[in-house]
Every structure is written in C-alpha cells, then in structure tokens.
Write a protein that holds these residues in place. Structure first.
Motif, PDB file in Angstrom:
ATOM      1  N   ILE A  40      88.615  34.897-107.395  1.00 11.36           N
ATOM      2  CA  ILE A  40      89.787  35.295-107.539  1.00 11.36           C
ATOM      3  C   ILE A  40      90.873  34.947-106.318  1.00 11.36           C
ATOM      4  O   ILE A  40      92.072  34.342-106.761  1.00 11.36           O
ATOM      5  N   GLU A  41      90.300  34.723-105.225  1.00 16.29           N
ATOM      6  CA  GLU A  41      91.093  34.344-104.039  1.00 16.29           C
ATOM      7  C   GLU A  41      91.333  32.935-104.053  1.00 16.29           C
ATOM      8  O   GLU A  41      92.573  32.582-104.012  1.00 16.29           O
ATOM      9  N   VAL A  42      90.442  32.049-104.573  1.00 17.69           N
ATOM     10  CA  VAL A  42      90.559  30.642-104.535  1.00 17.69           C
ATOM     11  C   VAL A  42      91.647  30.600-105.770  1.00 17.69           C
ATOM     12  O   VAL A  42      92.558  29.653-105.641  1.00 17.69           O
ATOM     13  N   LEU A  43      91.643  31.074-106.864  1.00 12.92           N
ATOM     14  CA  LEU A  43      92.414  30.962-107.974  1.00 12.92           C
ATOM     15  C   LEU A  43      94.023  31.460-107.492  1.00 12.92           C
ATOM     16  O   LEU A  43      94.774  30.620-107.826  1.00 12.92           O
ATOM     17  N   LYS A  44      93.954  32.158-106.750  1.00  7.53           N
ATOM     18  CA  LYS A  44      95.523  32.621-106.174  1.00  7.53           C
ATOM     19  C   LYS A  44      95.925  31.672-105.244  1.00  7.53           C
ATOM     20  O   LYS A  44      97.194  31.415-105.412  1.00  7.53           O
ATOM     21  N   ILE A  45      95.135  31.190-104.266  1.00 12.58           N
ATOM     22  CA  ILE A  45      95.684  30.408-103.435  1.00 12.58           C
ATOM     23  C   ILE A  45      95.864  28.944-103.775  1.00 12.58           C
ATOM     24  O   ILE A  45      97.074  28.273-103.377  1.00 12.58           O
ATOM     25  N   PHE A  46      94.923  28.473-104.429  1.00  8.62           N
ATOM     26  CA  PHE A  46      94.856  27.076-104.708  1.00  8.62           C
ATOM     27  C   PHE A  46      95.690  26.671-106.178  1.00  8.62           C
ATOM     28  O   PHE A  46      96.151  25.519-106.371  1.00  8.62           O
ATOM     29  N   PHE A  47      95.773  27.529-107.032  1.00  8.62           N
ATOM     30  CA  PHE A  47      96.239  27.516-108.334  1.00  8.62           C
ATOM     31  C   PHE A  47      97.400  28.422-108.563  1.00  8.62           C
ATOM     32  O   PHE A  47      97.711  28.388-109.682  1.00  8.62           O
ATOM     33  N   SER A  48      98.029  29.019-107.702  1.00 13.35           N
ATOM     34  CA  SER A  48      99.108  29.844-107.749  1.00 13.35           C
ATOM     35  C   SER A  48      99.260  30.793-108.925  1.00 13.35           C
ATOM     36  O   SER A  48      99.967  30.931-109.557  1.00 13.35           O
ATOM     37  N   MET A  49      97.919  31.421-109.007  1.00 22.40           N
ATOM     38  CA  MET A  49      97.877  32.542-110.076  1.00 22.40           C
ATOM     39  C   MET A  49      98.250  33.834-109.668  1.00 22.40           C
ATOM     40  O   MET A  49      97.718  34.030-108.508  1.00 22.40           O
ATOM     41  N   ASN A  50      98.555  34.625-110.335  1.00 23.62           N
ATOM     42  CA  ASN A  50      98.778  36.038-109.911  1.00 23.62           C
ATOM     43  C   ASN A  50      97.437  36.944-110.114  1.00 23.62           C
ATOM     44  O   ASN A  50      96.240  36.134-110.794  1.00 23.62           O
ATOM     45  N   GLN A  51      97.329  37.931-109.912  1.00 23.90           N
ATOM     46  CA  GLN A  51      96.114  38.700-109.767  1.00 23.90           C
ATOM     47  C   GLN A  51      95.206  38.752-111.239  1.00 23.90           C
ATOM     48  O   GLN A  51      94.124  38.592-111.424  1.00 23.90           O
ATOM     49  N   GLU A  52      96.311  39.401-112.469  1.00 22.63           N
ATOM     50  CA  GLU A  52      95.620  38.948-113.593  1.00 22.63           C
ATOM     51  C   GLU A  52      95.295  37.791-114.080  1.00 22.63           C
ATOM     52  O   GLU A  52      94.186  37.718-114.713  1.00 22.63           O
ATOM     53  N   GLN A  53      96.009  36.775-114.051  1.00 21.82           N
ATOM     54  CA  GLN A  53      95.608  35.410-114.394  1.00 21.82           C
ATOM     55  C   GLN A  53      94.116  35.003-113.763  1.00 21.82           C
ATOM     56  O   GLN A  53      93.380  34.455-114.353  1.00 21.82           O
ATOM     57  N   ALA A  54      94.005  35.265-112.160  1.00 22.35           N
ATOM     58  CA  ALA A  54      93.052  34.890-111.646  1.00 22.35           C
ATOM     59  C   ALA A  54      91.714  35.666-112.061  1.00 22.35           C
ATOM     60  O   ALA A  54      90.593  35.040-112.359  1.00 22.35           O
ATOM     61  N   THR A  55      91.996  37.104-112.462  1.00 22.43           N
ATOM     62  CA  THR A  55      90.719  37.783-112.796  1.00 22.43           C
ATOM     63  C   THR A  55      90.366  37.169-114.169  1.00 22.43           C
ATOM     64  O   THR A  55      89.115  37.204-114.533  1.00 22.43           O
ATOM     65  N   ARG A  56      91.551  36.846-115.031  1.00 21.29           N
ATOM     66  CA  ARG A  56      90.910  36.454-116.228  1.00 21.29           C
ATOM     67  C   ARG A  56      90.004  35.260-116.265  1.00 21.29           C
ATOM     68  O   ARG A  56      88.874  34.983-117.010  1.00 21.29           O
ATOM     69  N   ILE A  57      90.280  34.268-115.344  1.00 19.08           N
ATOM     70  CA  ILE A  57      89.838  32.886-115.340  1.00 19.08           C
ATOM     71  C   ILE A  57      88.556  33.258-114.634  1.00 19.08           C
ATOM     72  O   ILE A  57      87.492  32.746-114.970  1.00 19.08           O
TER      73      ILE A  57
END
Length: 102
Positions: A40-57
């Motif tokens: 989740i942290e990787v998705l937020k940092i490198f792909f500018s996702m919010n918590q919900e988007q990152a959790t879904r992926i």
C-alpha cells in the motif's frame, strides 16, 4: 529582352500523423513475504494513489497474484519499475514489479 514564363508554385500542407508511443502496464506481483502495508505504501508513494485506491490494488495483487499500478510510456514505466524495486530492496522486501506492453 526574352519573355520568361512564370509558373505558380502551389504548396500544400501535408498532415503528418504521429504514432502514439507504445504504452506499458506496470504490474506488482504477489509474494509470500512482502507485507500488505508495504505494498500500500509503495502504491501511494510511487503511483500517487490514495488509501482506498492503494488498498484495492493491493488486494488484487494478494488475491489474483498480480495488479496493475498504472499505464505509462516506456521511459516513465521503466523509471517507476526501477524505483519500486530499489525501494523494496532497501526495505528488505522481495516485492517484484515488472512492466509489459499494453
């Protein structure tokens, strides 16, 4: 004096069709060791996702074995893959990130 014939030159504008650059999907691959919170942290940092988007992926990666993080031109995709892999290794996780043509 000689008579010279004057010819009119007509210039036409050609439309040049530029082909879009090939796009690449960035994929995160599941493993049994990388914590879900780290993904989740990787998705937020490198792909500018919010918590919900990152959790879904992250859940998609966890349940299906692979998840798409984004679609980018070759240079950007290559850079992002390198950044994610380096970040994972620095944090001692075996997270795998790859790119494939879309």
């Amino acid at each position: 004096m000689t008579k010279s014939g004057s010819e009119a030159v007509i210039l036409t504008q050609e439309k040049i069709k530029q082909k879009s650059p090939p796009m690449y999907k960035i994929l995160l691959l599941n493993d049994d060791f990388t914590p879900m919170e780290f993904v989740i942290e990787v998705l937020k940092i490198f792909f500018s996702m919010n918590q919900e988007q990152a959790t879904r992926i992250m859940l998609k990666v966890h349940t299906e074995g692979v998840g798409v993080c984004g679609i980018y031109p070759s240079d950007i995709a290559n850079t992002k893959v390198s950044q994610v892999v380096k970040f994972a290794r620095i944090n001692q996780h075996p997270l795998r990130c790859v790119m494939e043509e879309n």
